[in-house]
Design a protein around this motif. Structure first.
Motif, PDB file in Angstrom:
ATOM      1  N   LYS A  90       0.829  -1.212   0.000  1.00 15.78           N
ATOM      2  CA  LYS A  90       0.000   0.000   0.000  1.00 15.78           C
ATOM      3  C   LYS A  90       0.863   1.261   0.000  1.00 15.78           C
ATOM      4  O   LYS A  90       0.555   2.228  -0.700  1.00 15.78           O
ATOM      5  CB  LYS A  90      -0.962   0.003   1.190  1.00 15.78           C
ATOM      6  CG  LYS A  90      -2.062  -1.031   1.060  1.00 15.78           C
ATOM      7  CD  LYS A  90      -3.158  -0.860   2.092  1.00 15.78           C
ATOM      8  CE  LYS A  90      -2.702  -1.216   3.463  1.00 15.78           C
ATOM      9  NZ  LYS A  90      -3.789  -1.259   4.461  1.00 15.78           N
ATOM     10  N   ALA A  93       2.265   1.716  -3.486  1.00 17.56           N
ATOM     11  CA  ALA A  93       1.204   2.158  -4.397  1.00 17.56           C
ATOM     12  C   ALA A  93       0.929   3.649  -4.217  1.00 17.56           C
ATOM     13  O   ALA A  93       0.757   4.389  -5.193  1.00 17.56           O
ATOM     14  CB  ALA A  93      -0.070   1.346  -4.170  1.00 17.56           C
ATOM     15  N   THR A  94       0.915   4.094  -2.974  1.00 19.21           N
ATOM     16  CA  THR A  94       0.689   5.518  -2.696  1.00 19.21           C
ATOM     17  C   THR A  94       1.823   6.358  -3.270  1.00 19.21           C
ATOM     18  O   THR A  94       1.589   7.389  -3.898  1.00 19.21           O
ATOM     19  CB  THR A  94       0.571   5.749  -1.174  1.00 19.21           C
ATOM     20  OG1 THR A  94      -0.544   4.993  -0.696  1.00 19.21           O
ATOM     21  CG2 THR A  94       0.385   7.210  -0.846  1.00 19.21           C
ATOM     22  N   ALA A  98       0.302   4.062  -8.522  1.00 17.35           N
ATOM     23  CA  ALA A  98      -0.192   2.882  -9.241  1.00 17.35           C
ATOM     24  C   ALA A  98      -1.260   2.184  -8.392  1.00 17.35           C
ATOM     25  O   ALA A  98      -1.400   2.435  -7.203  1.00 17.35           O
ATOM     26  CB  ALA A  98       0.958   1.917  -9.527  1.00 17.35           C
ATOM     27  N   SER A  99      -1.984   1.275  -9.022  1.00 20.63           N
ATOM     28  CA  SER A  99      -3.004   0.510  -8.303  1.00 20.63           C
ATOM     29  C   SER A  99      -2.331  -0.488  -7.363  1.00 20.63           C
ATOM     30  O   SER A  99      -1.155  -0.830  -7.524  1.00 20.63           O
ATOM     31  CB  SER A  99      -3.896  -0.241  -9.287  1.00 20.63           C
ATOM     32  OG  SER A  99      -3.171  -1.307  -9.878  1.00 20.63           O
ATOM     33  N   LEU A 100      -3.089  -0.963  -6.393  1.00 17.84           N
ATOM     34  CA  LEU A 100      -2.570  -1.980  -5.481  1.00 17.84           C
ATOM     35  C   LEU A 100      -2.206  -3.254  -6.239  1.00 17.84           C
ATOM     36  O   LEU A 100      -1.182  -3.886  -5.949  1.00 17.84           O
ATOM     37  CB  LEU A 100      -3.584  -2.284  -4.388  1.00 17.84           C
ATOM     38  CG  LEU A 100      -3.794  -1.182  -3.354  1.00 17.84           C
ATOM     39  CD1 LEU A 100      -4.966  -1.534  -2.446  1.00 17.84           C
ATOM     40  CD2 LEU A 100      -2.530  -0.968  -2.534  1.00 17.84           C
ATOM     41  N   ALA A 101      -3.028  -3.633  -7.211  1.00 14.76           N
ATOM     42  CA  ALA A 101      -2.762  -4.852  -7.978  1.00 14.76           C
ATOM     43  C   ALA A 101      -1.459  -4.734  -8.772  1.00 14.76           C
ATOM     44  O   ALA A 101      -0.632  -5.656  -8.782  1.00 14.76           O
ATOM     45  CB  ALA A 101      -3.932  -5.157  -8.911  1.00 14.76           C
ATOM     46  N   THR A 102      -1.256  -3.600  -9.419  1.00 13.73           N
ATOM     47  CA  THR A 102      -0.026  -3.385 -10.192  1.00 13.73           C
ATOM     48  C   THR A 102       1.185  -3.376  -9.271  1.00 13.73           C
ATOM     49  O   THR A 102       2.218  -3.977  -9.579  1.00 13.73           O
ATOM     50  CB  THR A 102      -0.114  -2.064 -10.976  1.00 13.73           C
ATOM     51  OG1 THR A 102      -1.189  -2.157 -11.904  1.00 13.73           O
ATOM     52  CG2 THR A 102       1.172  -1.759 -11.717  1.00 13.73           C
ATOM     53  N   THR A 103       1.049  -2.719  -8.138  1.00 11.99           N
ATOM     54  CA  THR A 103       2.161  -2.638  -7.193  1.00 11.99           C
ATOM     55  C   THR A 103       2.487  -4.012  -6.621  1.00 11.99           C
ATOM     56  O   THR A 103       3.664  -4.360  -6.458  1.00 11.99           O
ATOM     57  CB  THR A 103       1.833  -1.643  -6.068  1.00 11.99           C
ATOM     58  OG1 THR A 103       1.499  -0.387  -6.663  1.00 11.99           O
ATOM     59  CG2 THR A 103       3.011  -1.462  -5.135  1.00 11.99           C
TER      60      THR A 103
END
Length: 147
Positions: A90, A93-94, A98-103
């Motif tokens: 998380k 991602a922040t 990027a999205s959580l899934a991508t990260t």
């Protein structure tokens, strides 16, 4: 050498062969379209890991990695309290937008390459230092000791 993204590619220093091989492994594992995307993932994830690791594990991991990757890891100041695995994702991602899934995908792709350089013994030591949730990021089962 950490490259400056503002410098045009044709003026940047070439990467070492070891780092090129690491990028190729990350590109393959992550199914990224090119090495530039793999390089972005490596820099994001290793910078994040550098904010989590301390002590001998940090030093030993930096020694195993190609120089460019080791510099990204070592340039970070560890936080006072390491994040759990999901909180780590998380946070990345922040920072990246990027999205959580991508990260999460980026993290797994980079950690597969890190594991190849570090070996299972050092990865086990690293996982013992970090809070719960990290083993899955390294593609390992999260085993909880029975009380």
């Amino acid at each position: 050498m950490i490259t400056d993204v503002r410098v045009p590619l044709e003026h940047q220093q070439p990467y070492s062969t070891a780092y090129e091989q690491m990028l190729e492994k990350v590109r393959y594992e992550g199914a990224y379209p090119n090495r530039e995307r793999a390089d972005e993932a490596v820099r994001l994830v290793l910078a994040g890991l550098g904010r989590q690791l301390t002590g001998d594990e940090r030093v030993d991991l930096a020694a195993c990695l190609p120089l460019e990757a080791a510099r990204v890891l070592a340039a970070q100041i560890p936080g006072p309290q390491p994040l759990g695995g999901w909180d780590f994702v998380k946070d990345l991602a922040t920072r990246s937008g990027a999205s959580l899934a991508t990260t999460r995908w980026d993290t797994g792709s980079v950690f597969a390459a890190v594991t190849a350089h570090a070996g299972p013994g050092l990865i086990t030591r690293i996982l013992h230092q970090l809070p719960a949730g990290w083993a899955l990021l390294f593609g390992q089962a999260e085993l909880n000791p029975t009380a």
